[in-house]
Enzyme design. Structure first.
Site, PDB file in Angstrom:
ATOM      1  N   CYS A 182       0.827  -1.216   0.000  1.00 51.38           N
ATOM      2  CA  CYS A 182       0.000   0.000   0.000  1.00 51.38           C
ATOM      3  C   CYS A 182       0.861   1.266   0.000  1.00 51.38           C
ATOM      4  CB  CYS A 182      -0.913  -0.016   1.215  1.00 51.38           C
ATOM      5  SG  CYS A 182      -0.069  -0.449   2.746  1.00 51.38           S
TER       6      CYS A 182
ATOM      7  N   HIS B  95      -2.659   5.057   6.721  1.00 51.77           N
ATOM      8  CA  HIS B  95      -1.316   5.631   6.891  1.00 51.77           C
ATOM      9  C   HIS B  95      -1.306   7.110   6.495  1.00 51.77           C
ATOM     10  CE1 HIS B  95      -0.090   1.463   7.053  1.00 51.77           C
ATOM     11  NE2 HIS B  95      -0.220   1.268   5.753  1.00 51.77           N
TER      12      HIS B  95
HETATM   13  N1  NAD Z   1      -3.782  -5.308   5.074  1.00 48.97           N
HETATM   14  C1  NAD Z   1      -3.222  -4.372   4.343  1.00 48.97           C
HETATM   15  O1  NAD Z   1      -3.373  -3.178   4.609  1.00 48.97           O
HETATM   16  C2  NAD Z   1      -2.416  -4.730   3.132  1.00 48.97           C
HETATM   17  C3  NAD Z   1      -2.152  -3.703   2.212  1.00 48.97           C
HETATM   18  C4  NAD Z   1      -1.439  -4.005   1.051  1.00 48.97           C
HETATM   19  C5  NAD Z   1      -0.949  -5.284   0.856  1.00 48.97           C
HETATM   20  N2  NAD Z   1      -1.192  -6.264   1.806  1.00 48.97           N
HETATM   21  C6  NAD Z   1      -0.647  -7.599   1.531  1.00 48.97           C
HETATM   22  O2  NAD Z   1      -1.717  -8.435   1.090  1.00 48.97           O
HETATM   23  C7  NAD Z   1      -1.481  -9.778   1.506  1.00 48.97           C
HETATM   24  C8  NAD Z   1      -2.659 -10.232   2.320  1.00 48.97           C
HETATM   25  O3  NAD Z   1      -2.786  -9.417   3.486  1.00 48.97           O
HETATM   26  P1  NAD Z   1      -4.169  -9.227   4.244  1.00 48.97           P
HETATM   27  O4  NAD Z   1      -3.991  -8.015   5.090  1.00 48.97           O
HETATM   28  O5  NAD Z   1      -5.309  -9.305   3.300  1.00 48.97           O
HETATM   29  O6  NAD Z   1      -4.169 -10.510   5.176  1.00 48.97           O
HETATM   30  P2  NAD Z   1      -5.397 -11.101   6.006  1.00 48.97           P
HETATM   31  O7  NAD Z   1      -4.812 -11.814   7.155  1.00 48.97           O
HETATM   32  O8  NAD Z   1      -6.455 -10.088   6.242  1.00 48.97           O
HETATM   33  O9  NAD Z   1      -6.015 -12.164   4.984  1.00 48.97           O
HETATM   34  C9  NAD Z   1      -5.343 -13.315   4.600  1.00 48.97           C
HETATM   35  C10 NAD Z   1      -6.367 -14.419   4.337  1.00 48.97           C
HETATM   36  O10 NAD Z   1      -5.654 -15.575   3.890  1.00 48.97           O
HETATM   37  C11 NAD Z   1      -6.161 -16.708   4.589  1.00 48.97           C
HETATM   38  N3  NAD Z   1      -5.116 -17.753   4.638  1.00 48.97           N
HETATM   39  C12 NAD Z   1      -4.220 -18.045   5.605  1.00 48.97           C
HETATM   40  N4  NAD Z   1      -3.449 -19.083   5.241  1.00 48.97           N
HETATM   41  C13 NAD Z   1      -3.867 -19.463   3.996  1.00 48.97           C
HETATM   42  C14 NAD Z   1      -3.469 -20.479   3.092  1.00 48.97           C
HETATM   43  N5  NAD Z   1      -2.460 -21.321   3.363  1.00 48.97           N
HETATM   44  N6  NAD Z   1      -4.109 -20.564   1.909  1.00 48.97           N
HETATM   45  C15 NAD Z   1      -5.142 -19.718   1.611  1.00 48.97           C
HETATM   46  N7  NAD Z   1      -5.562 -18.742   2.438  1.00 48.97           N
HETATM   47  C16 NAD Z   1      -4.933 -18.620   3.611  1.00 48.97           C
HETATM   48  C17 NAD Z   1      -6.561 -16.176   5.953  1.00 48.97           C
HETATM   49  O11 NAD Z   1      -7.496 -17.026   6.576  1.00 48.97           O
HETATM   50  C18 NAD Z   1      -7.152 -14.809   5.594  1.00 48.97           C
HETATM   51  O12 NAD Z   1      -8.535 -14.894   5.298  1.00 48.97           O
HETATM   52  C19 NAD Z   1      -0.134  -9.745   2.247  1.00 48.97           C
HETATM   53  O13 NAD Z   1       0.892 -10.000   1.311  1.00 48.97           O
HETATM   54  C20 NAD Z   1      -0.041  -8.313   2.719  1.00 48.97           C
HETATM   55  O14 NAD Z   1       1.277  -7.899   2.962  1.00 48.97           O
HETATM   56  C21 NAD Z   1      -1.933  -6.016   2.920  1.00 48.97           C
END
Ligand code: NAD
Length: 346
Positions: free
Chosen positions: A144, A224
């Site tokens: 992000c 942020h």
């Molecule tokens: N949250 C943010 O603000 C944000 C912003 C930009 C990028 N990201 C990136 O996006 C990605 C996801 O982050 P998020 O915040 O959505 O995470 P999150 O924890 O909200 O969601 C992840 C999901 O994946 C599921 N999961 C866990 N293990 C798994 C597996 N082995 N197979 C399939 N699903 C599985 C979880 O149950 C959950 O529903 C990461 O790489 C993170 O760095 C996050």
């Protein structure tokens, strides 16, 4: 305008995955074939209520997810046979383990910013390097904060104004859904090293950027805040700089004179505008406080971390599949479908 449709799935239906799934559903040239996850809680129950086909991301989870009452269409391998592209939105580090699986299924894959650049060898921000992603097997949509840095600095660069940029990032402690068990409280925690990873990460998209970032974590969950000091290639006016930002996609202005004075005001504004989940996909840049002194510009902006990477992810689907070869066409199509704007209110 693209005239065919690609079949897409989302692995990991969390903060990013559920938003990406909705965004895919909103595109005229994409079909959301299913979503996969490993949990059986309210997240997947909502997916079911929304009518999304659900798959178990790990074979050993199929029975457990069925036992919870969810209708499970099959395991991830079944889903992979039915699609052209997977968007991996699993937690940091898990995506890296999935790449070989996607490769074996001969589908294209998109990862999120928690994974390393080296995983795919390509990091993506639509307005900066869409063309270099055309036809690739995989890419990684940067985080992000990095997305916001590339959007704003490439706007200044494209206007011939950018010399070097120095930014301070005040990051949210954790996402709202997990604030019952994580996040700092009543403190601010500076990162242990400078530059923080976001500057070098922006260089994974635009190598020639002269950028340094300093980051800290603060005790709030609403998005942020960035504060930037940028040296320009020449003396400029405030109007020159505003015009450069206006010419770029996915940057929209906030104004303290409208009462948008802090991160919480923007959240209120997005909710009042009826944005899904109160999301802001744009970089929200404060217009009235932006100040130019000679060849330097100073500005602050807000990054809605849960939403900003969603339009980029949609463009990455079009780039990898070559559904649309022109970045501007893809960006316009994505933005139209989602309701991304350059002007929140008049
Ligand atoms: N949250 C943010 O603000 C944000 C912003 C930009 C990028 N990201 C990136 O996006 C990605 C996801 O982050 P998020 O915040 O959505 O995470 P999150 O924890 O909200 O969601 C992840 C999901 O994946 C599921 N999961 C866990 N293990 C798994 C597996 N082995 N197979 C399939 N699903 C599985 C979880 O149950 C959950 O529903 C990461 O790489 C993170 O760095 C996050």
């Amino acid at each position: 305008m693209a005239n065919r449709s690609v079949r897409v799935a989302v692995n990991g239906y969390g903060v990013i995955g559920k938003r990406v799934a909705d965004a895919i559903n909103a595109q005229p040239d994409m079909e959301l074939v299913g979503v996969a996850d490993v949990v059986s809680d309210y997240r997947m129950k909502v997916a079911e209520a929304l009518g999304l086909p659900i798959y178990a991301a790990l074979p050993e989870k199929v029975d457990e997810m069925r036992a919870s009452g969810l209708t499970i269409q099959g395991a991830l391998d079944d889903l992979l046979k039915r699609i052209d592209v997977i968007v991996d939105c699993t937690p940091k580090g898990i995506g890296a383990r999935n790449l070989e699986r996607y490769r074996g299924a001969k589908i294209r894959s998109i990862f999120q910013g928690g994974e390393k650049h080296a995983l795919t060898g390509h990091s993506f921000v639509a307005q900066a390097n869409y063309t270099s992603a055309l036809g690739r097997e995989s890419t990684r949509v940067v985080s992000c904060n990095t997305t916001s840095i590339v959007r704003t600095l490439s706007a200044l660069r494209d206007a011939g104004l950018l010399k070097k940029a120095r930014g301070v990032l005040v990051r949210r402690a954790t996402d709202p859904w997990e604030s019952d068990h994580s996040g700092v409280m009543n403190t601010v925690v500076p990162e242990k090293s400078v530059p923080s990873h976001q500057g070098p990460d922006a260089q994974s998209v635009i190598p020639e950027l002269d950028v340094v970032t300093i980051a800290m974590v603060a005790a709030h969950t609403t998005s942020h805040l960035h504060a930037w000091s940028v040296e320009l290639t020449r003396e400029a006016t405030k109007d020159d700089v505003l015009a450069a930002f206006r010419a770029a996609p996915r940057i929209a202005f906030l104004r303290a004179s409208d009462g948008i004075v802090a991160l919480n005001s923007t959240s209120e504004l997005m909710a009042d505008l009826g944005r899904p989940r109160g999301d802001m996909w744009e970089v929200g840049l404060w217009e009235d406080s932006l100040t130019v002194t000679g060849n330097e510009v100073f500005y602050t902006y807000q990054v809605y971390n849960q939403a900003i990477v969603v339009p980029e992810t949609i463009d990455a689907v079009r780039a990898l599949t070559e559904l649309e070869r022109d970045s501007f066409e893809s960006i316009a199509m994505t933005d139209r479908a989602l309701g991304v704007t350059r002007q929140f209110i008049n």
